[in-house]
Design a protein around this motif. Structure first.
Motif, PDB file in Angstrom:
ATOM      1  N   GLY A 183      -9.298   6.512  -0.912  1.00 62.01           N
ATOM      2  CA  GLY A 183     -10.472   5.889  -1.481  1.00 62.01           C
ATOM      3  C   GLY A 183     -11.646   5.909  -0.517  1.00 62.01           C
ATOM      4  O   GLY A 183     -11.478   6.134   0.696  1.00 62.01           O
ATOM      5  N   VAL A 184     -12.832   5.660  -1.048  1.00 60.73           N
ATOM      6  CA  VAL A 184     -14.015   5.519  -0.194  1.00 60.73           C
ATOM      7  C   VAL A 184     -13.825   4.344   0.757  1.00 60.73           C
ATOM      8  O   VAL A 184     -14.208   4.392   1.923  1.00 60.73           O
ATOM      9  CB  VAL A 184     -15.277   5.324  -1.065  1.00 60.73           C
ATOM     10  N   HIS A 185     -13.213   3.289   0.263  1.00 58.74           N
ATOM     11  CA  HIS A 185     -12.880   2.122   1.074  1.00 58.74           C
ATOM     12  C   HIS A 185     -11.357   2.029   1.150  1.00 58.74           C
ATOM     13  O   HIS A 185     -10.664   2.188   0.138  1.00 58.74           O
ATOM     14  CB  HIS A 185     -13.452   0.846   0.446  1.00 58.74           C
ATOM     15  N   GLN A 186     -10.840   1.740   2.332  1.00 58.02           N
ATOM     16  CA  GLN A 186      -9.395   1.653   2.519  1.00 58.02           C
ATOM     17  C   GLN A 186      -9.052   0.456   3.406  1.00 58.02           C
ATOM     18  O   GLN A 186      -9.837   0.056   4.275  1.00 58.02           O
ATOM     19  CB  GLN A 186      -8.842   2.931   3.158  1.00 58.02           C
ATOM     20  N   ARG A 187      -7.876  -0.093   3.167  1.00 54.77           N
ATOM     21  CA  ARG A 187      -7.383  -1.204   3.964  1.00 54.77           C
ATOM     22  C   ARG A 187      -5.856  -1.112   4.010  1.00 54.77           C
ATOM     23  O   ARG A 187      -5.208  -0.899   2.979  1.00 54.77           O
ATOM     24  CB  ARG A 187      -7.819  -2.531   3.349  1.00 54.77           C
ATOM     25  N   MET A 188      -5.278  -1.260   5.199  1.00 52.05           N
ATOM     26  CA  MET A 188      -3.830  -1.170   5.350  1.00 52.05           C
ATOM     27  C   MET A 188      -3.210  -2.561   5.287  1.00 52.05           C
ATOM     28  O   MET A 188      -3.722  -3.511   5.884  1.00 52.05           O
ATOM     29  CB  MET A 188      -3.474  -0.508   6.684  1.00 52.05           C
ATOM     30  N   ILE A 189      -2.106  -2.676   4.554  1.00 54.48           N
ATOM     31  CA  ILE A 189      -1.353  -3.925   4.428  1.00 54.48           C
ATOM     32  C   ILE A 189       0.099  -3.650   4.806  1.00 54.48           C
ATOM     33  O   ILE A 189       0.670  -2.620   4.417  1.00 54.48           O
ATOM     34  CB  ILE A 189      -1.413  -4.467   2.987  1.00 54.48           C
ATOM     35  N   ARG A 190       0.693  -4.562   5.539  1.00 57.19           N
ATOM     36  CA  ARG A 190       2.120  -4.454   5.851  1.00 57.19           C
ATOM     37  C   ARG A 190       2.888  -5.432   4.959  1.00 57.19           C
ATOM     38  O   ARG A 190       2.831  -6.648   5.162  1.00 57.19           O
ATOM     39  CB  ARG A 190       2.384  -4.758   7.321  1.00 57.19           C
ATOM     40  N   PRO A 191       3.631  -4.943   3.961  1.00 55.40           N
ATOM     41  CA  PRO A 191       4.342  -5.830   3.035  1.00 55.40           C
ATOM     42  C   PRO A 191       5.685  -6.288   3.604  1.00 55.40           C
ATOM     43  O   PRO A 191       6.750  -5.998   3.052  1.00 55.40           O
ATOM     44  CB  PRO A 191       4.526  -4.950   1.796  1.00 55.40           C
ATOM     45  N   ASP A 192       5.632  -7.018   4.711  1.00 45.38           N
ATOM     46  CA  ASP A 192       6.879  -7.413   5.358  1.00 45.38           C
ATOM     47  C   ASP A 192       7.541  -8.566   4.602  1.00 45.38           C
ATOM     48  O   ASP A 192       6.984  -9.139   3.656  1.00 45.38           O
ATOM     49  CB  ASP A 192       6.646  -7.758   6.824  1.00 45.38           C
TER      50      ASP A 192
END
Length: 301
Positions: A183-192
């Motif tokens: 995507g133009v905007h991105q964000r990483m998430i850790r689904p722990d």
């Protein structure tokens, strides 16, 4: 990015189950209603914000976070009435579908007014439709539920919830195996496990696939804990509001394939096509790195 009707497994034809004993009984559930009320407290908002690692006001009368209504007015089923998967046993408000696996396939939210801390929130729910279909890996049953959320005498949210029931033969088949675009905007998430457990607690969701790893892998055959559909939807709705600088008036989503705690998750957002120069619509999606689109969503203002 248009959102098609929700599915986890590309259903093909509607299955005629009218000759069995289950189908007429399920049809009887259409039109059933349920009502529940709960006060939205500052403590609930604080726990919600902490779970999502966000800041926000906690004063009485302040606007509450987007999609916190999913954590309110949830059924408090006695432990003795739960099934082996941690879900309430079949029957009650939702129909007694004779398929063992239940997942949230998609939905749509229309936001009419913000919920506020201290509001007395009422949810009125009605089963709109029940359809049985044949998917690539077996029978499916789709249940559509409409929710109307009111607070302090005003309409706050109207919601369509799409629930899918399927058989017990392994994880759902992904709709596509194509690698998701960036995507133009991105964000990483850790689904722990901590995030999944805390969201289960917020929503009073006892489904063991989200927090009980031995059950999820050993009994249901998943490679890890499953990331909740509503959790993904909330993260994407928050991203839409952050990018646009204001909350959307409508948000809809559908699940295409599951995400697990075995890999990080990328949140993506882009303007919804060249024909939207004013930015009134935004396409959003989740995916693990190198994996297919897991949840597809659209926000509108």
């Amino acid at each position: 990015m248009p959102i098609d009707p929700p599915t986890l497994q590309d259903p093909t034809t509607t299955q005629d189950w009218t000759t069995t004993q289950d189908w007429p009984a399920l049809q009887d559930w259409i039109g059933r209603t349920e009502k529940a009320t709960e006060v939205l407290t500052a403590a609930q908002v604080q726990r919600f914000l902490a779970t999502f690692d966000r800041d926000g006001p906690l004063d009485d009368g302040a606007d509450a976070p987007l999609l916190i209504h999913l954590c309110l007015t949830q059924p408090a089923i006695r432990a003795s009435a739960l099934g082996p998967d941690g879900h309430p046993a079949r029957g009650g408000f939702l129909p007694p579908v004779p398929l063992p696996r239940r997942m949230w396939a998609g939905g749509q939210f229309t936001f009419h007014a913000p919920l506020r801390i201290g509001d007395r929130v009422t949810r009125q729910s009605r089963i709109r439709d029940i359809q049985q279909k044949q998917g690539r890996s077996g029978p499916l049953c789709f249940v559509t539920v409409d929710h109307r959320i009111e607070a302090a005498g005003r309409l706050a949210v109207t919601e369509r919830q799409d629930i899918v029931y399927r058989g017990a033969d392994g994880p759902p088949v992904p709709v596509t195996s194509d690698t998701a675009p960036a995507g133009v905007h991105q964000r990483m998430i850790r689904p722990d496990a901590t995030l999944l457990f805390r969201y289960s607690a917020l929503t009073f969701n006892g489904h063991r696939i989200h927090y009980d790893a031995p059950y999820a892998t050993g009994v249901e055959g998943y490679p890890g804990l499953i990331m909740h559909g509503p959790l993904q939807a909330t993260l994407l709705a928050q991203m839409a509001a952050d990018v646009a600088g204001r909350p959307p008036s409508m948000f809809r989503f559908r699940s295409l394939s599951p995400l697990f705690d075995t890999a990080d998750v990328m949140l993506n957002a882009s303007p919804d096509g060249p024909d939207d120069p004013d930015g009134a619509n935004m396409a959003l999606w989740t995916a693990r790195p190198g994996g297919p689109v897991a949840m597809q969503a659209q926000a509108s203002w």
